[in-house]
Design a protein around this motif. Sequence first.
Motif, PDB file in Angstrom:
ATOM      1  N   GLY A 129     -15.676  -2.675 -16.342  1.00 39.37           N
ATOM      2  CA  GLY A 129     -16.008  -2.142 -15.005  1.00 39.37           C
ATOM      3  C   GLY A 129     -15.152  -2.691 -13.907  1.00 39.37           C
ATOM      4  N   ALA A 130     -14.045  -3.344 -14.273  1.00 44.18           N
ATOM      5  CA  ALA A 130     -13.238  -3.964 -13.236  1.00 44.18           C
ATOM      6  C   ALA A 130     -12.640  -2.944 -12.285  1.00 44.18           C
ATOM      7  CB  ALA A 130     -12.123  -4.801 -13.867  1.00 44.18           C
ATOM      8  N   ARG A 131     -12.223  -1.799 -12.862  1.00 42.57           N
ATOM      9  CA  ARG A 131     -11.527  -0.836 -12.022  1.00 42.57           C
ATOM     10  C   ARG A 131     -12.481   0.099 -11.302  1.00 42.57           C
ATOM     11  NH1 ARG A 131      -6.091  -1.137 -13.586  1.00 42.57           N
ATOM     12  NH2 ARG A 131      -5.587   0.742 -12.431  1.00 42.57           N
ATOM     13  N   HIS A 183       0.832  -1.202   0.000  1.00 43.19           N
ATOM     14  CA  HIS A 183       0.000   0.000   0.000  1.00 43.19           C
ATOM     15  C   HIS A 183       0.868   1.255   0.000  1.00 43.19           C
ATOM     16  CE1 HIS A 183      -3.065   2.938   1.028  1.00 43.19           C
ATOM     17  NE2 HIS A 183      -3.956   2.022   0.708  1.00 43.19           N
ATOM     18  N   PRO A 184       0.516   2.262  -0.821  1.00 40.27           N
ATOM     19  CA  PRO A 184       1.318   3.492  -0.920  1.00 40.27           C
ATOM     20  C   PRO A 184       1.521   4.215   0.402  1.00 40.27           C
ATOM     21  CG  PRO A 184      -0.234   3.364  -2.732  1.00 40.27           C
ATOM     22  CD  PRO A 184      -0.585   2.237  -1.819  1.00 40.27           C
ATOM     23  N   ASP A 185       0.554   4.116   1.304  1.00 42.89           N
ATOM     24  CA  ASP A 185       0.729   4.777   2.596  1.00 42.89           C
ATOM     25  C   ASP A 185       1.902   4.195   3.377  1.00 42.89           C
ATOM     26  OD1 ASP A 185      -1.416   6.303   1.948  1.00 42.89           O
ATOM     27  OD2 ASP A 185      -2.824   5.383   3.355  1.00 42.89           O
ATOM     28  N   ARG A 189       1.877  -2.254  -7.885  1.00 46.18           N
ATOM     29  CA  ARG A 189       1.581  -3.613  -7.419  1.00 46.18           C
ATOM     30  C   ARG A 189       0.311  -3.620  -6.569  1.00 46.18           C
ATOM     31  NH1 ARG A 189       5.915  -7.251  -7.538  1.00 46.18           N
ATOM     32  NH2 ARG A 189       4.379  -8.757  -6.773  1.00 46.18           N
ATOM     33  N   PHE A 190       0.121  -2.566  -5.767  1.00 42.31           N
ATOM     34  CA  PHE A 190      -1.085  -2.483  -4.952  1.00 42.31           C
ATOM     35  C   PHE A 190      -2.322  -2.329  -5.830  1.00 42.31           C
ATOM     36  CE2 PHE A 190      -4.365   0.110  -2.966  1.00 42.31           C
ATOM     37  CZ  PHE A 190      -4.725  -0.721  -1.919  1.00 42.31           C
ATOM     38  N   LYS A 191      -2.240  -1.431  -6.833  1.00 43.57           N
ATOM     39  CA  LYS A 191      -3.372  -1.240  -7.735  1.00 43.57           C
ATOM     40  C   LYS A 191      -3.715  -2.543  -8.447  1.00 43.57           C
ATOM     41  CE  LYS A 191      -2.617   3.659  -8.809  1.00 43.57           C
ATOM     42  NZ  LYS A 191      -2.298   4.627  -9.895  1.00 43.57           N
ATOM     43  N   GLU A 192      -2.696  -3.267  -8.847  1.00 41.76           N
ATOM     44  CA  GLU A 192      -2.908  -4.529  -9.547  1.00 41.76           C
ATOM     45  C   GLU A 192      -3.615  -5.539  -8.632  1.00 41.76           C
ATOM     46  OE1 GLU A 192      -0.081  -7.219 -12.392  1.00 41.76           O
ATOM     47  OE2 GLU A 192       0.647  -6.857 -10.351  1.00 41.76           O
ATOM     48  N   GLY A 242      -6.560   3.569  -6.261  1.00 43.44           N
ATOM     49  CA  GLY A 242      -7.887   2.996  -6.383  1.00 43.44           C
ATOM     50  C   GLY A 242      -8.894   3.679  -5.494  1.00 43.44           C
ATOM     51  N   GLY A 243      -8.621   4.956  -5.092  1.00 45.08           N
ATOM     52  CA  GLY A 243      -9.564   5.706  -4.274  1.00 45.08           C
ATOM     53  C   GLY A 243      -9.674   5.199  -2.862  1.00 45.08           C
ATOM     54  N   ALA A 244      -8.747   4.396  -2.406  1.00 48.07           N
ATOM     55  CA  ALA A 244      -8.839   3.821  -1.066  1.00 48.07           C
ATOM     56  C   ALA A 244      -7.614   4.164  -0.256  1.00 48.07           C
ATOM     57  CB  ALA A 244      -8.970   2.300  -1.148  1.00 48.07           C
ATOM     58  N   SER A 245      -7.823   4.668   0.961  1.00 47.25           N
ATOM     59  CA  SER A 245      -6.711   4.890   1.876  1.00 47.25           C
ATOM     60  C   SER A 245      -6.389   3.582   2.570  1.00 47.25           C
ATOM     61  CB  SER A 245      -7.093   5.957   2.915  1.00 47.25           C
ATOM     62  OG  SER A 245      -8.091   5.454   3.773  1.00 47.25           O
ATOM     63  N   PHE A 246      -5.264   3.558   3.268  1.00 45.53           N
ATOM     64  CA  PHE A 246      -4.881   2.322   3.956  1.00 45.53           C
ATOM     65  C   PHE A 246      -5.892   1.973   5.033  1.00 45.53           C
ATOM     66  CE2 PHE A 246      -2.403  -0.093   7.099  1.00 45.53           C
ATOM     67  CZ  PHE A 246      -2.053  -1.150   6.293  1.00 45.53           C
ATOM     68  N   SER A 247      -6.516   3.007   5.623  1.00 44.01           N
ATOM     69  CA  SER A 247      -7.529   2.727   6.640  1.00 44.01           C
ATOM     70  C   SER A 247      -8.748   2.066   6.026  1.00 44.01           C
ATOM     71  CB  SER A 247      -7.932   4.022   7.359  1.00 44.01           C
ATOM     72  OG  SER A 247      -8.454   4.952   6.419  1.00 44.01           O
ATOM     73  N   ASP A 248      -9.098   2.424   4.763  1.00 45.69           N
ATOM     74  CA  ASP A 248     -10.216   1.765   4.088  1.00 45.69           C
ATOM     75  C   ASP A 248      -9.908   0.294   3.876  1.00 45.69           C
ATOM     76  OD1 ASP A 248     -11.706   4.104   3.866  1.00 45.69           O
ATOM     77  OD2 ASP A 248     -10.680   4.689   2.020  1.00 45.69           O
ATOM     78  N   ILE A 249      -8.686   0.005   3.436  1.00 43.24           N
ATOM     79  CA  ILE A 249      -8.289  -1.394   3.221  1.00 43.24           C
ATOM     80  C   ILE A 249      -8.342  -2.152   4.533  1.00 43.24           C
ATOM     81  CG2 ILE A 249      -6.452  -2.913   2.419  1.00 43.24           C
ATOM     82  CD1 ILE A 249      -7.795  -1.189   0.273  1.00 43.24           C
TER      83      ILE A 249
END
Length: 383
Positions: free
Chosen positions: A77-79, A33-35, A46-49, A88-95
């Motif tokens: 519509g996969a992405r 994750h980028p964070d 790699r995270f986006k993938e 992907g519009g998600a922070s690490f807290s969302d994950i």
Amino acid sequence: MAKRDYYEVLGVAKNASEDALKKAFRRLAMKYHPDRNPGDKEAEDRFKEAREAYDVLSDPRKRAAYDQFGHAGVDAGARGGAGAGGAGGASFSDIFEDIFGDIFGGAAGRGGSGAFRGSDLQYNLELSLEEAVFGTDVKIRVPTLVVCESCGGSGAAPGTSPETCETCGGVGRVRMQQGFFSVQQTCPHCRGTGKIIPKPCPTCRGQGRVEERRTLTVTVPPGVDSGDRIRLSGEGEAGVHGGPAGDLYVQIHVKPHKIFTRKGNDLYCEVPISFATAALGGELEIPTLKGRVALKIPAETQTGRVFRLRGKGVRSVHGGGEGDMLCSIQVETPVNLTKEQKDLLQQLEASMQAGGKKHSPQQEGWLDGVKHFFEDLKFWRKT
């Protein structure tokens, strides 16, 4: 650049279960994750993938299309909304919430409806043995919380309605960011309901429920025993803000009986008989829960002897055959004797002692045991 196979991206087999997919994505999310990897473009890719692969394979319909047509079946519509936020519009807290929420209960209460199931209640019901064995209908009064009729359970005064909480936006929770992780707490303003009541109902004071004693009829099935519970679905406390009602559990307690004691499916009772009946034999009329039966007492019956009456016990509510009734004989010593009666007993005792026959086998056996005991005691004292 050609996309890699989604199963290969996550490192799982094509028949991987939902749990296996989740664990694989969890591992990759924690790693790439980028964070957690600021400025690392390769980790972000790699995270986006991995995110894209998980989004497809965790959706049964998308997964079926991917298995049949490959990337062509899901590229449209996969992405989804991927691209916003750089990951992907998600922070690490969302994950963290998506993947670990099931462990910590993060998914509970989402939607901000504030609806909660009412509490279960327990009522202790005392029954006689006859009521428990044959079954009965009992009326009980139960103190509980019911939906307020004035506001229909909303908690708002008639003519008004609850408003969305501005603090949490109707979610019922607020989030506090702590490094890579976010901690969610119940909204202190609306207390997790997601709603604010500007003008509370005067009847229930905004609670949506009021106390009431309800009269219910409990149908007790035949064969219940102490410790059994009868569940009355939906007869517990009313739910909060439209939530389902709880259940009422009626706990059975069978009161002691003057004659019978129940153990499982069997009934036990003590039967007192006279000295003469024990010595000469006779016939007694024995009460059972199904009527009277004749019990033959053979001559020379001793105290403690047990007679079994087949099928005169109980059929349990849990199934199985009907139990028996076991009658324990208790020989009574005569009391309040007249002088004449005492003389007759003394004559009987003298007659039995003079006869040379053993008339008291248990007493004689006990005396022999006492004799051997003292002989052994003398031996051990000498040694």
